[in-house]
Design a protein around this motif. Structure first.
Motif, mmCIF file in Angstrom:
data_model
loop_
_atom_site.group_PDB
_atom_site.id
_atom_site.type_symbol
_atom_site.label_atom_id
_atom_site.label_comp_id
_atom_site.label_asym_id
_atom_site.label_seq_id
_atom_site.Cartn_x
_atom_site.Cartn_y
_atom_site.Cartn_z
ATOM 1 N N SER A 229 0.833 -1.207 0.000
ATOM 2 C CA SER A 229 0.000 0.000 0.000
ATOM 3 C C SER A 229 0.866 1.255 0.000
ATOM 4 O O SER A 229 1.837 1.354 0.745
ATOM 5 C CB SER A 229 -0.930 -0.004 1.225
ATOM 6 O OG SER A 229 -0.164 0.017 2.416
ATOM 7 N N ASN B 125 -0.573 4.284 0.327
ATOM 8 C CA ASN B 125 -1.286 5.286 1.113
ATOM 9 C C ASN B 125 -1.781 4.647 2.405
ATOM 10 O O ASN B 125 -2.286 3.522 2.397
ATOM 11 C CB ASN B 125 -2.482 5.820 0.304
ATOM 12 C CG ASN B 125 -3.124 7.033 0.995
ATOM 13 O OD1 ASN B 125 -2.844 7.311 2.157
ATOM 14 N ND2 ASN B 125 -3.979 7.725 0.273
ATOM 15 N N GLU B 126 -1.634 5.379 3.522
ATOM 16 C CA GLU B 126 -2.051 4.834 4.806
ATOM 17 C C GLU B 126 -3.562 4.616 4.878
ATOM 18 O O GLU B 126 -4.039 3.811 5.669
ATOM 19 C CB GLU B 126 -1.623 5.777 5.946
ATOM 20 C CG GLU B 126 -0.119 5.793 6.171
ATOM 21 C CD GLU B 126 0.260 6.625 7.373
ATOM 22 O OE1 GLU B 126 -0.663 7.183 8.026
ATOM 23 O OE2 GLU B 126 1.455 6.719 7.679
ATOM 24 N N LYS B 127 -4.307 5.329 4.039
ATOM 25 C CA LYS B 127 -5.762 5.209 4.050
ATOM 26 C C LYS B 127 -6.275 4.266 2.963
ATOM 27 O O LYS B 127 -7.478 4.187 2.704
ATOM 28 C CB LYS B 127 -6.408 6.590 3.888
ATOM 29 C CG LYS B 127 -6.118 7.532 5.052
ATOM 30 C CD LYS B 127 -6.828 8.861 4.867
ATOM 31 C CE LYS B 127 -6.555 9.803 6.041
ATOM 32 N NZ LYS B 127 -7.240 11.123 5.867
ATOM 33 N N SER B 128 -5.372 3.557 2.312
ATOM 34 C CA SER B 128 -5.772 2.644 1.242
ATOM 35 C C SER B 128 -6.453 1.394 1.811
ATOM 36 O O SER B 128 -6.279 1.054 2.981
ATOM 37 C CB SER B 128 -4.571 2.224 0.403
ATOM 38 O OG SER B 128 -3.661 1.494 1.194
ATOM 39 N N ILE B 129 -7.196 0.697 0.950
ATOM 40 C CA ILE B 129 -7.914 -0.504 1.375
ATOM 41 C C ILE B 129 -6.928 -1.609 1.760
ATOM 42 O O ILE B 129 -7.122 -2.316 2.749
ATOM 43 C CB ILE B 129 -8.855 -0.999 0.247
ATOM 44 C CG1 ILE B 129 -9.933 0.050 -0.024
ATOM 45 C CG2 ILE B 129 -9.485 -2.334 0.627
ATOM 46 C CD1 ILE B 129 -10.843 -0.285 -1.173
ATOM 47 N N SER B 130 -5.860 -1.769 0.968
ATOM 48 C CA SER B 130 -4.877 -2.818 1.256
ATOM 49 C C SER B 130 -4.200 -2.593 2.604
ATOM 50 O O SER B 130 -3.934 -3.546 3.348
ATOM 51 C CB SER B 130 -3.828 -2.876 0.144
ATOM 52 O OG SER B 130 -3.127 -1.650 0.054
ATOM 53 N N ASN B 131 -3.912 -1.341 2.936
ATOM 54 C CA ASN B 131 -3.301 -1.024 4.228
ATOM 55 C C ASN B 131 -4.267 -1.325 5.370
ATOM 56 O O ASN B 131 -3.871 -1.875 6.413
ATOM 57 C CB ASN B 131 -2.903 0.453 4.273
ATOM 58 C CG ASN B 131 -2.116 0.793 5.538
ATOM 59 O OD1 ASN B 131 -0.982 0.383 5.712
ATOM 60 N ND2 ASN B 131 -2.745 1.550 6.432
ATOM 61 N N PHE B 132 -5.543 -0.998 5.160
ATOM 62 C CA PHE B 132 -6.569 -1.264 6.175
ATOM 63 C C PHE B 132 -6.725 -2.765 6.408
ATOM 64 O O PHE B 132 -6.740 -3.233 7.551
ATOM 65 C CB PHE B 132 -7.903 -0.654 5.739
ATOM 66 C CG PHE B 132 -9.050 -0.989 6.651
ATOM 67 C CD1 PHE B 132 -9.214 -0.312 7.848
ATOM 68 C CD2 PHE B 132 -9.946 -2.001 6.317
ATOM 69 C CE1 PHE B 132 -10.267 -0.624 8.699
ATOM 70 C CE2 PHE B 132 -10.998 -2.326 7.160
ATOM 71 C CZ PHE B 132 -11.160 -1.634 8.355
ATOM 72 N N ILE B 133 -6.817 -3.531 5.312
ATOM 73 C CA ILE B 133 -6.975 -4.980 5.424
ATOM 74 C C ILE B 133 -5.733 -5.610 6.050
ATOM 75 O O ILE B 133 -5.827 -6.510 6.890
ATOM 76 C CB ILE B 133 -7.250 -5.609 4.041
ATOM 77 C CG1 ILE B 133 -8.587 -5.109 3.498
ATOM 78 C CG2 ILE B 133 -7.242 -7.134 4.134
ATOM 79 C CD1 ILE B 133 -8.880 -5.558 2.081
#
Length: 207
Positions: A116, A118-126
């Motif tokens: 990821s 970006n810290e707010k990306s979906i991959s980072n969240f998952i």
């Protein structure tokens, strides 16, 4: 074979409950609580846990295959082979496959975090969710697995030991509770016998 396997599963479940209630006191640990384990010691401890898990899963898989064989024992040989082979494959892939996925959950999470941008990306969240969820999943599976071991063992005892098979209908409780109690009681009996044997064997070694 089923009853012996059931005794082993009941023992494993009872041992986990016993260790939770009465954690092992590590001998000669006074004054060295801050000692840092080496990488070899950590790996050795992990190997022991993995070996125990593999043995338990193997016994459980064998029990499933034997029960499956019992359901088609009166059928032609070809049908017996096909049914037991399918059940064995599903049990092996299912049990070890799920364990492998859970063990690698945190690694998958770290890879998603690295990918990821970006810290707010979906991959980072998952990725973060997977890493944080792993300890909770393992704790939950420890509880669920212990209950499952005792229930499977209790079910085997009730269905394959005449004494318990005739005793259970006389007790006015849900069958799942009866099987759990029987599995737990026999598990602690085996645990007591094993611990007594270890103490006697240890005394002989010292002598």
């Amino acid at each position: 074979i089923l009853v012996l396997g059931g005794l082993f599963l009941a023992y494993e479940g009872a041992e986990k409950i016993y260790e939770f209630i009465f954690p092992h006191s590590h001998e000669e640990s006074a004054g060295i609580t801050e000692e840092t384990l080496t990488e070899e010691q950590i790996l050795e401890a992990e190997k022991g846990k993995v070996k125990s898990a593999i043995i338990t899963d193997f016994i459980l898989s064998v029990e499933i295959v034997i029960i499956a064989l019992g359901t088609v024992i009166d059928e032609p040989l070809a049908q017996q082979i096909i049914v037991t082979s399918i059940i064995a494959l599903v049990a092996t892939v299912g049990v070890y496959g799920i364990v492998a996925l859970i063990v690698r959950m945190d690694e998958a999470g770290y890879k998603l975090i690295k990918l990821s941008k970006n810290e707010k990306s979906i991959s980072n969240f998952i990725g973060n969710a997977l890493v944080k969820a792993l300890p909770l999943v393992i704790k939950a599976l420890t509880v669920i697995g212990t209950i499952a071991l005792i229930l499977v063992a209790g079910g085997i005892f009730v269905h394959y030991i005449p004494f318990f098979h005739h005793l259970v209908p006389q007790i006015k409780l849900p069958s799942i509770i009866k099987e759990f109690v029987i599995g737990l009681v026999l598990g602690f009996l085996v645990l007591g016998f094993v611990n007594l044997f270890k103490k006697v064997f240890k005394k002989k070694e010292i002598a």
